[in-house]
Design a protein around this motif. Structure first.
Motif, PDB file in Angstrom:
ATOM      1  N   TYR A  49       0.841  -1.192   0.000  1.00  0.00           N
ATOM      2  CA  TYR A  49       0.000   0.000   0.000  1.00  0.00           C
ATOM      3  C   TYR A  49       0.877   1.243   0.000  1.00  0.00           C
ATOM      4  O   TYR A  49       1.393   1.658   1.038  1.00  0.00           O
ATOM      5  N   HIS A  69      -0.419   0.881  -6.045  1.00  0.00           N
ATOM      6  CA  HIS A  69      -0.290  -0.400  -5.341  1.00  0.00           C
ATOM      7  C   HIS A  69       1.081  -1.012  -5.624  1.00  0.00           C
ATOM      8  O   HIS A  69       1.635  -0.871  -6.717  1.00  0.00           O
ATOM      9  N   ALA A 109      -1.979  -6.610   3.919  1.00  0.00           N
ATOM     10  CA  ALA A 109      -2.934  -7.210   2.973  1.00  0.00           C
ATOM     11  C   ALA A 109      -3.089  -8.701   3.255  1.00  0.00           C
ATOM     12  O   ALA A 109      -2.113  -9.444   3.273  1.00  0.00           O
ATOM     13  N   ARG A 110      -4.336  -9.130   3.455  1.00  0.00           N
ATOM     14  CA  ARG A 110      -4.604 -10.535   3.752  1.00  0.00           C
ATOM     15  C   ARG A 110      -5.475 -11.199   2.682  1.00  0.00           C
ATOM     16  O   ARG A 110      -5.899 -12.346   2.841  1.00  0.00           O
ATOM     17  N   ASP A 111      -5.748 -10.491   1.608  1.00  0.00           N
ATOM     18  CA  ASP A 111      -6.553 -11.020   0.507  1.00  0.00           C
ATOM     19  C   ASP A 111      -5.742 -12.085  -0.236  1.00  0.00           C
ATOM     20  O   ASP A 111      -4.702 -11.783  -0.830  1.00  0.00           O
ATOM     21  N   LEU A 112      -6.210 -13.331  -0.220  1.00  0.00           N
ATOM     22  CA  LEU A 112      -5.440 -14.412  -0.825  1.00  0.00           C
ATOM     23  C   LEU A 112      -5.335 -14.276  -2.339  1.00  0.00           C
ATOM     24  O   LEU A 112      -4.389 -14.796  -2.943  1.00  0.00           O
ATOM     25  N   ALA A 113      -6.278 -13.566  -2.964  1.00  0.00           N
ATOM     26  CA  ALA A 113      -6.151 -13.308  -4.401  1.00  0.00           C
ATOM     27  C   ALA A 113      -4.939 -12.415  -4.669  1.00  0.00           C
ATOM     28  O   ALA A 113      -4.213 -12.607  -5.649  1.00  0.00           O
ATOM     29  N   VAL A 114      -4.713 -11.447  -3.779  1.00  0.00           N
ATOM     30  CA  VAL A 114      -3.534 -10.587  -3.892  1.00  0.00           C
ATOM     31  C   VAL A 114      -2.269 -11.404  -3.660  1.00  0.00           C
ATOM     32  O   VAL A 114      -1.262 -11.233  -4.357  1.00  0.00           O
ATOM     33  N   ARG A 124      -1.838 -14.609  -4.295  1.00  0.00           N
ATOM     34  CA  ARG A 124      -1.586 -15.434  -5.489  1.00  0.00           C
ATOM     35  C   ARG A 124      -1.003 -14.597  -6.622  1.00  0.00           C
ATOM     36  O   ARG A 124      -0.078 -15.033  -7.314  1.00  0.00           O
ATOM     37  N   GLU A 125      -1.553 -13.399  -6.827  1.00  0.00           N
ATOM     38  CA  GLU A 125      -1.014 -12.541  -7.890  1.00  0.00           C
ATOM     39  C   GLU A 125       0.422 -12.158  -7.589  1.00  0.00           C
ATOM     40  O   GLU A 125       1.279 -12.131  -8.479  1.00  0.00           O
ATOM     41  N   TYR A 142       5.821 -13.602   2.142  1.00  0.00           N
ATOM     42  CA  TYR A 142       4.918 -12.590   2.682  1.00  0.00           C
ATOM     43  C   TYR A 142       5.154 -12.469   4.175  1.00  0.00           C
ATOM     44  O   TYR A 142       5.234 -13.479   4.878  1.00  0.00           O
TER      45      TYR A 142
END
Length: 224
Positions: free
Chosen positions: A56, A61, A84-89, A91-92, A101
């Motif tokens: 962030y 980003h 950031a804890r969004d697993l889609a983020v 994976r990207e 991480y």
């Protein structure tokens, strides 16, 4: 030496990250950047092996920065240091070369472990003799199970003490922390001393008008 660029918008956190990295043998911080634009300029001036990257940033980003670096052929590895804890983020990020991480807030031993594992992974060279050796090389990046807390300390109470410490920018005494949490001063002090031991907090004597100085504890670990 593994050359590291610290990219973190919070100056206090950036200083802490730099201090943590430079305490690990074999690593050196070549530059610190507080924005995406500053990171790009630093990469143009200075060879870098590893980015310690907050996702962030005020001007974009962190994954956007990473995409542009990959498009330009820059091959530096990345350890994402983020809330950031969004697993889609996640994976990207992996697809763009994020090798580790580290979730905020964290302590020095946590980052040290990731850096040591990265150095081990980076040090592997030559041709693998078989699948087992390939698995062993990749396994260097895997995180071992977290160490148990010292006997008598519990995770929920440690989280509560940590929260009080983070909410007290001027510092807090063991007595004050205990009163806020409904635990004894001695118990609060055990948790505060543990946080000092692992590098998340610092203690300083506070001298009043009379009597012995009180110890004030302040939060040091990175995070928002």
């Amino acid at each position: 030496m593994i050359r590291v660029l610290v990219v973190e918008d919070d100056p206090v956190a950036a200083d802490a990250h730099q201090m943590y990295v430079e305490r690990v043998e074999g690593f050196t911080v070549t530059a610190v950047a507080h924005t995406r634009a500053a990171a790009v300029r630093a990469l143009e001036r200075t060879p870098v092996d590893l980015l310690l990257l907050d996702l962030y940033l005020p001007d974009g980003h962190g994954l956007g920065l990473l995409r542009s670096l990959r498009a330009s052929g820059h091959g530096a590895d990345v350890i994402a240091v983020t809330s950031a804890r969004d697993l889609a983020v996640v994976r990207e990020g992996v697809s763009l070369g994020v090798v580790q991480y580290v979730l905020k807030p964290f302590t020095y031993p946590t980052l040290r472990d990731r850096l040591v594992r990265y150095a081990e992974f980076r040090g592997v060279a030559g041709e693998a003799s078989g699948q087992e050796e390939v698995d062993r090389a990749l396994g260097a990046l895997r995180v071992a199970h977290p160490a148990a807390l010292p006997k008598g300390l519990s995770g929920p109470t440690l989280e509560a003490v940590t929260r009080v410490l983070k909410e007290s920018p001027e510092g807090v005494t063991a007595a004050a922390a205990g009163e806020r949490l409904g635990i004894s001063r001695i118990t609060a002090r055990r948790y505060l001393e543990h946080l000092v031991t692992v590098g998340s907090a610092v203690r300083r004597p506070h001298y009043g008008q009379v009597g012995r100085p009180e110890l004030h504890y302040s939060w040091l670990a990175s995070g928002r």
